[in-house]
Design an enzyme around this catalytic site. Structure first.
Site, PDB file in Angstrom:
ATOM      1  N   LYS A  58     -52.220 -10.542 -27.670  1.00 13.72           N
ATOM      2  CA  LYS A  58     -50.890 -10.187 -29.011  1.00 13.72           C
ATOM      3  C   LYS A  58     -49.769  -9.297 -28.064  1.00 13.72           C
ATOM      4  N   GLY A 122     -79.201  -8.150 -27.461  1.00 13.22           N
ATOM      5  CA  GLY A 122     -79.989  -9.051 -28.531  1.00 13.22           C
ATOM      6  C   GLY A 122     -81.191  -9.512 -28.921  1.00 13.22           C
ATOM      7  N   GLY A 189     -53.281 -26.202 -24.081  1.00  7.69           N
ATOM      8  CA  GLY A 189     -53.952 -25.710 -25.190  1.00  7.69           C
ATOM      9  C   GLY A 189     -53.032 -24.302 -25.627  1.00  7.69           C
ATOM     10  N   VAL A 190     -54.167 -23.038 -26.461  1.00 11.40           N
ATOM     11  CA  VAL A 190     -53.483 -22.211 -26.967  1.00 11.40           C
ATOM     12  C   VAL A 190     -53.732 -21.082 -25.802  1.00 11.40           C
ATOM     13  N   GLU A 210     -51.800 -30.451 -17.183  1.00 10.93           N
ATOM     14  CA  GLU A 210     -52.871 -30.927 -18.786  1.00 10.93           C
ATOM     15  C   GLU A 210     -53.110 -32.541 -18.580  1.00 10.93           C
ATOM     16  N   GLY A 278     -60.496 -24.688 -22.868  1.00 15.80           N
ATOM     17  CA  GLY A 278     -61.602 -24.688 -23.985  1.00 15.80           C
ATOM     18  C   GLY A 278     -63.177 -24.114 -23.508  1.00 15.80           C
ATOM     19  N   ASP A 319     -68.143 -18.649 -33.205  1.00 16.23           N
ATOM     20  CA  ASP A 319     -68.027 -19.643 -31.683  1.00 16.23           C
ATOM     21  C   ASP A 319     -69.152 -20.456 -31.913  1.00 16.23           C
ATOM     22  N   ALA A 327     -60.804 -16.484 -34.936  1.00 15.91           N
ATOM     23  CA  ALA A 327     -61.547 -15.284 -35.624  1.00 15.91           C
ATOM     24  C   ALA A 327     -61.565 -14.818 -36.704  1.00 15.91           C
ATOM     25  N   HIS A 451     -34.482 -12.481 -50.856  1.00 12.18           N
ATOM     26  CA  HIS A 451     -32.975 -13.537 -50.600  1.00 12.18           C
ATOM     27  C   HIS A 451     -32.415 -11.804 -49.477  1.00 12.18           C
TER      28      HIS A 451
HETATM   29  P1  FAD Z   1     -66.515 -13.286 -30.279  1.00 17.61           P
HETATM   30  O1  FAD Z   1     -65.337 -12.564 -30.581  1.00 17.61           O
HETATM   31  O2  FAD Z   1     -66.840 -14.138 -28.879  1.00 17.61           O
HETATM   32  O3  FAD Z   1     -68.212 -11.895 -30.210  1.00 17.61           O
HETATM   33  C1  FAD Z   1     -69.230 -12.069 -29.784  1.00 17.61           C
HETATM   34  C2  FAD Z   1     -70.217 -11.217 -29.529  1.00 17.61           C
HETATM   35  O4  FAD Z   1     -71.091 -11.297 -28.899  1.00 17.61           O
HETATM   36  C3  FAD Z   1     -69.682 -10.270 -27.953  1.00 17.61           C
HETATM   37  O5  FAD Z   1     -69.440  -8.529 -27.993  1.00 17.61           O
HETATM   38  C4  FAD Z   1     -70.834  -9.972 -26.871  1.00 17.61           C
HETATM   39  O6  FAD Z   1     -70.075  -9.197 -25.745  1.00 17.61           O
HETATM   40  C5  FAD Z   1     -71.622 -10.666 -27.868  1.00 17.61           C
HETATM   41  N1  FAD Z   1     -73.008 -10.940 -27.393  1.00 17.61           N
HETATM   42  C6  FAD Z   1     -73.136 -12.583 -27.163  1.00 17.61           C
HETATM   43  N2  FAD Z   1     -74.374 -12.355 -26.802  1.00 17.61           N
HETATM   44  C7  FAD Z   1     -75.229 -11.386 -27.483  1.00 17.61           C
HETATM   45  C8  FAD Z   1     -76.628 -11.051 -27.293  1.00 17.61           C
HETATM   46  N3  FAD Z   1     -77.670 -11.678 -26.733  1.00 17.61           N
HETATM   47  N4  FAD Z   1     -76.878  -9.560 -27.755  1.00 17.61           N
HETATM   48  C9  FAD Z   1     -75.838  -8.713 -27.597  1.00 17.61           C
HETATM   49  N5  FAD Z   1     -74.771  -9.168 -27.623  1.00 17.61           N
HETATM   50  C10 FAD Z   1     -73.898 -10.212 -27.820  1.00 17.61           C
HETATM   51  N6  FAD Z   1     -58.831 -16.235 -32.272  1.00 17.61           N
HETATM   52  C11 FAD Z   1     -57.694 -16.359 -33.408  1.00 17.61           C
HETATM   53  O7  FAD Z   1     -58.208 -15.901 -34.539  1.00 17.61           O
HETATM   54  N7  FAD Z   1     -56.459 -16.056 -33.598  1.00 17.61           N
HETATM   55  C12 FAD Z   1     -55.580 -16.074 -31.870  1.00 17.61           C
HETATM   56  O8  FAD Z   1     -55.124 -14.985 -31.983  1.00 17.61           O
HETATM   57  C13 FAD Z   1     -56.648 -15.508 -30.679  1.00 17.61           C
HETATM   58  N8  FAD Z   1     -56.716 -15.292 -29.987  1.00 17.61           N
HETATM   59  C14 FAD Z   1     -57.615 -16.012 -28.641  1.00 17.61           C
HETATM   60  C15 FAD Z   1     -56.966 -15.531 -27.038  1.00 17.61           C
HETATM   61  C16 FAD Z   1     -57.918 -15.540 -26.516  1.00 17.61           C
HETATM   62  C17 FAD Z   1     -57.162 -15.065 -24.844  1.00 17.61           C
HETATM   63  C18 FAD Z   1     -59.035 -15.774 -26.908  1.00 17.61           C
HETATM   64  C19 FAD Z   1     -60.046 -16.138 -25.550  1.00 17.61           C
HETATM   65  C20 FAD Z   1     -59.653 -16.129 -28.068  1.00 17.61           C
HETATM   66  C21 FAD Z   1     -58.831 -16.149 -29.170  1.00 17.61           C
HETATM   67  N9  FAD Z   1     -59.106 -16.381 -29.865  1.00 17.61           N
HETATM   68  C22 FAD Z   1     -57.675 -16.670 -31.499  1.00 17.61           C
HETATM   69  C23 FAD Z   1     -60.386 -17.051 -30.475  1.00 17.61           C
HETATM   70  C24 FAD Z   1     -61.718 -15.558 -30.666  1.00 17.61           C
HETATM   71  O9  FAD Z   1     -61.314 -14.698 -30.235  1.00 17.61           O
HETATM   72  C25 FAD Z   1     -63.063 -16.492 -31.048  1.00 17.61           C
HETATM   73  O10 FAD Z   1     -62.447 -17.459 -31.942  1.00 17.61           O
HETATM   74  C26 FAD Z   1     -63.636 -14.868 -31.577  1.00 17.61           C
HETATM   75  O11 FAD Z   1     -63.579 -13.972 -31.417  1.00 17.61           O
HETATM   76  C27 FAD Z   1     -64.695 -15.450 -32.506  1.00 17.61           C
HETATM   77  O12 FAD Z   1     -65.528 -14.447 -33.183  1.00 17.61           O
HETATM   78  P2  FAD Z   1     -67.104 -15.082 -32.639  1.00 17.61           P
HETATM   79  O13 FAD Z   1     -68.062 -13.258 -33.645  1.00 17.61           O
HETATM   80  O14 FAD Z   1     -67.930 -15.797 -32.940  1.00 17.61           O
HETATM   81  O15 FAD Z   1     -67.573 -14.709 -31.490  1.00 17.61           O
HETATM   82  P1  NAI Z   2     -57.841 -25.401 -26.414  1.00 19.28           P
HETATM   83  O1  NAI Z   2     -59.298 -26.163 -27.144  1.00 19.28           O
HETATM   84  O2  NAI Z   2     -56.633 -25.014 -27.081  1.00 19.28           O
HETATM   85  O3  NAI Z   2     -56.968 -26.389 -24.813  1.00 19.28           O
HETATM   86  C1  NAI Z   2     -57.836 -26.560 -23.891  1.00 19.28           C
HETATM   87  C2  NAI Z   2     -56.871 -28.218 -22.989  1.00 19.28           C
HETATM   88  O4  NAI Z   2     -56.990 -27.894 -21.932  1.00 19.28           O
HETATM   89  C3  NAI Z   2     -56.735 -28.452 -23.693  1.00 19.28           C
HETATM   90  O5  NAI Z   2     -55.398 -28.556 -24.158  1.00 19.28           O
HETATM   91  C4  NAI Z   2     -57.248 -29.977 -22.738  1.00 19.28           C
HETATM   92  O6  NAI Z   2     -57.076 -31.289 -22.958  1.00 19.28           O
HETATM   93  C5  NAI Z   2     -56.860 -29.488 -21.805  1.00 19.28           C
HETATM   94  N1  NAI Z   2     -58.177 -29.554 -20.865  1.00 19.28           N
HETATM   95  C6  NAI Z   2     -59.471 -29.925 -20.981  1.00 19.28           C
HETATM   96  N2  NAI Z   2     -60.302 -29.831 -19.441  1.00 19.28           N
HETATM   97  C7  NAI Z   2     -58.605 -30.375 -18.758  1.00 19.28           C
HETATM   98  C8  NAI Z   2     -58.855 -30.434 -17.287  1.00 19.28           C
HETATM   99  N3  NAI Z   2     -60.119 -30.815 -16.992  1.00 19.28           N
HETATM  100  N4  NAI Z   2     -57.846 -30.697 -16.502  1.00 19.28           N
HETATM  101  C9  NAI Z   2     -56.779 -30.768 -17.756  1.00 19.28           C
HETATM  102  N5  NAI Z   2     -56.824 -30.483 -18.795  1.00 19.28           N
HETATM  103  C10 NAI Z   2     -57.990 -29.579 -19.653  1.00 19.28           C
HETATM  104  O7  NAI Z   2     -58.325 -24.557 -25.248  1.00 19.28           O
HETATM  105  P2  NAI Z   2     -58.079 -23.157 -24.906  1.00 19.28           P
HETATM  106  O8  NAI Z   2     -57.126 -23.245 -25.050  1.00 19.28           O
HETATM  107  O9  NAI Z   2     -59.159 -22.495 -23.794  1.00 19.28           O
HETATM  108  O10 NAI Z   2     -58.812 -21.731 -26.086  1.00 19.28           O
HETATM  109  C11 NAI Z   2     -59.686 -21.255 -26.129  1.00 19.28           C
HETATM  110  C12 NAI Z   2     -59.888 -21.224 -27.656  1.00 19.28           C
HETATM  111  O11 NAI Z   2     -59.881 -20.503 -27.787  1.00 19.28           O
HETATM  112  C13 NAI Z   2     -59.779 -22.588 -28.679  1.00 19.28           C
HETATM  113  O12 NAI Z   2     -60.417 -23.218 -29.298  1.00 19.28           O
HETATM  114  C14 NAI Z   2     -58.978 -21.760 -29.505  1.00 19.28           C
HETATM  115  O13 NAI Z   2     -58.970 -21.702 -31.019  1.00 19.28           O
HETATM  116  C15 NAI Z   2     -59.087 -20.412 -29.233  1.00 19.28           C
HETATM  117  N6  NAI Z   2     -57.789 -19.665 -29.036  1.00 19.28           N
HETATM  118  C16 NAI Z   2     -56.636 -19.428 -30.392  1.00 19.28           C
HETATM  119  C17 NAI Z   2     -56.229 -18.567 -30.223  1.00 19.28           C
HETATM  120  C18 NAI Z   2     -55.154 -18.293 -31.716  1.00 19.28           C
HETATM  121  O14 NAI Z   2     -55.433 -18.658 -32.391  1.00 19.28           O
HETATM  122  N7  NAI Z   2     -53.541 -18.310 -31.669  1.00 19.28           N
HETATM  123  C19 NAI Z   2     -54.969 -18.699 -29.068  1.00 19.28           C
HETATM  124  C20 NAI Z   2     -56.013 -18.386 -27.539  1.00 19.28           C
HETATM  125  C21 NAI Z   2     -57.408 -19.325 -28.241  1.00 19.28           C
END
Ligand code: FAD
Ligand code: NAI
Length: 472
Positions: A58, A122, A189-190, A210, A278, A319, A327, A451
């Protein structure tokens, strides 16, 4: 000698750190173990979300949107900037500073709430007499209750491992040192759309490949159609229905072989390639075998509706378990689990978890899509209002998109709300609150909205369900 806790949380992302804070608030002696390191090797709690996900993406979306506004839209306000340039290093530095503020914020919250923090890995060692023995970095700890929140990792494309130089996961994609001339993205995807937008706005030619034949299949079809049109107009080149072949790196970048939807073969040469196809649940180093913690065939921890695992007093959230990888979903599960441990009735309504794609325009949804309602055979009414007819959107100079309501045909209960347009991420909250209170479209239509505000479009879309918009 092991340190003893009531609750130990493994993972300090949004699921884990929030669970730890809530458990401490409820009076439990709580520890959180997180292994994420900053560039100096120090602790960086907040997980994927804070370090390489929600927050840094962001930050870059904001910087790149400012740049695009300055280059394309300032002139219509009478603002001239002369020649414009972007210093990518400064932009990345700002993003890193935003990340650090969030890391530090979590460490402060741990102190404030008396959560003991361990920086390191952990893992389970053993379970004996209802007590779990765990490694916490170099130390060992025991706990009656364990919450696993170890998150997820980016899925790799077979035969094209991430090197974070040419073939990038979300991590490398958030720190490309200079704007690539040509950027390839696999997966629309996202992440593909958000990070593809960042680098497109800064001047990269972006090609998104895609596999699925439909664009954004989990989004309401009318929104996905509008989004495809707008992204194309912005210059994001999205090819659907492709089959990726060999991916090779050479001194010039990456070459992606793929077959298009018509069966023609191509070789796409790009400077950098983002692979966003994904994410996979992460249990690396957790040692689940030591205690018999059950994983499914995809490596996610098996939990029930309440986040209970197969082991007594071991819970898993975020996750690393089923459900959307978001998140706020992880946070809600973390809070609910802490409350269940305390004997309360922690609750997450999985039917009303909003989701947002932070492109421009933003795309936000909560509840059912029109295609889901059709598939379920549910009788529904719909109402739509375009931002083009909203005074605030005109003043902002951002009139693309619309708000769409779906309501039960008989009871008028809101079943889904879909927004594509300015600040959709903020507007969706009203719909989420309304749905949590089982509101009808008529309820929203009868509430006074300020408004001029974008939220008037929400009210108007609710009015549209009953075919009585006032401004369209
Ligand atoms: P994580 O955030 O992955 O945290 C897990 C933590 O556990 C990490 O710090 C890791 O180092 C630690 N860990 C793992 N194994 C161990 C271990 N054995 N011992 C100690 N520590 C460990 N979601 C949204 O809702 N809005 C968004 O805008 C959004 N944007 C995103 C953009 C990107 C580029 C990506 C990749 C993801 C995005 N997401 C977004 C998804 C979001 O980041 C995840 O859904 C969220 O972080 C999941 O939270 P979590 O606590 O399950 O895991
Ligand atoms: P995604 O699941 O959103 O999109 C993955 C895309 O890749 C899909 O459209 C799928 O059909 C395509 N795909 C899969 N295999 C492929 C292949 N072999 N060749 C071509 N296309 C293929 O996953 P993404 O974008 O990696 O994000 C991962 C997760 O992170 C998502 O589940 C999302 O919830 C979270 N996230 C959330 C955000 C938000 O809330 N704003 C921002 C970024 C990520």
């Amino acid at each position: 000698m092991s340190k003893q806790f009531d609750v130990v949380v493994i993972g300090g992302g949004p699921g884990g750190y929030v669970a730890a804070i809530r458990a401490a608030q409820l009076g439990f002696n709580t520890a959180c173990i997180d292994e994420w390191k900053n560039e100096k090797g120090g602790p960086a709690p907040g997980g994927t979300c804070t370090n390489v996900g929600c927050i840094p993406s962001k930050a870059l979306l904001q910087s790149s949107e400012h740049y695009e506004h300055a280059s394309k839209h300032f002139a219509e306000h009478g603002i001239s900037t002369g020649s414009l340039s972007i210093d990518v290093a400064t932009m990345l530095g700002r993003k890193d500073a935003v990340v650090k503020q969030n890391n530090d914020g979590i460490l402060y919250l741990f102190k404030k709430n008396k959560v003991t923090f361990f920086h390191g890995r952990g893992s389970f060692i053993a379970a004996k007499d209802g007590v779990y023995e765990l490694k916490a970095g170099e130390e060992s700890v025991t706990a009656k209750h364990v919450i696993v929140a170890t998150g997820s990792n980016a899925r790799q494309l077979p035969g094209a491992p991430f090197d974070e130089v040419d073939i990038l996961s979300n991590d490398g994609a958030l720190r490309i040192p200079t704007t690539p001339k040509k950027l390839g993205v696999i997966g629309s995807g996202v992440i593909g759309l958000e990070l593809g937008s960042v680098w497109r706005r800064l001047g990269a030619e972006v090609v998104v490949l895609e596999a699925m034949p439909a664009f954004l299949p989990t989004v309401d079809e009318s929104v996905a159609k509008e989004a495809a049109k707008l992204f194309k107009k912005q210059g994001l080149n999205i090819e659907l229905g492709v089959k990726i072949g060999e991916v090779k790196t050479d001194k010039n970048g990456v070459i992606v072989a793929y077959t298009d939807a018509k069966g023609n073969e191509h070789h796409l040469a790009v400077d950098k390639l983002i692979v966003s196809i994904g994410r996979v649940a992460n249990t690396i180093g957790l040692n689940p075998e030591a205690v018999g913690l059950k994983l499914d065939e995809r490596g996610a921890i098996v939990v029930d509706h309440d986040c209970k695992t197969n082991l007594p007093n071991v819970w898993a959230v975020g996750d690393v378990v089923r459900g959307p990888m978001l998140a706020h979903k992880a946070e809600e599960e973390g809070v609910a689990v802490a409350e269940r441990i305390a004997g309360q009735h922690g609750h997450v309504d999985f039917d009303i978890i909003p989701s947002v794609i932070y492109t421009s325009p933003e795309i936000a949804q909560v509840g059912k899509t029109e295609q889901q309602l059709k598939a379920e055979g549910r009788a529904y009414k719909s109402g739509q209002f375009p931002f083009l007819a909203n005074g605030r959107a005109r003043a902002l100079g951002d009139t693309s998109g619309f708000v769409k309501f779906l309501a039960d045909a008989t009871t008028d209960e809101i079943l889904g709300v879909h927004i594509i347009g300015p600040f959709a991420s903020e507007l969706i909250s009203e719909a989420t609150v309304a749905m949590a209170f089982k509101a009808s479209a008529e309820d929203i239509a009868r509430i006074c909205h300020a408004h001029p505000s974008l939220s008037e479009s929400t009210k108007e879309a609710a009015l549209a369900v009953d075919k009585r918009t006032l401004n369209f």
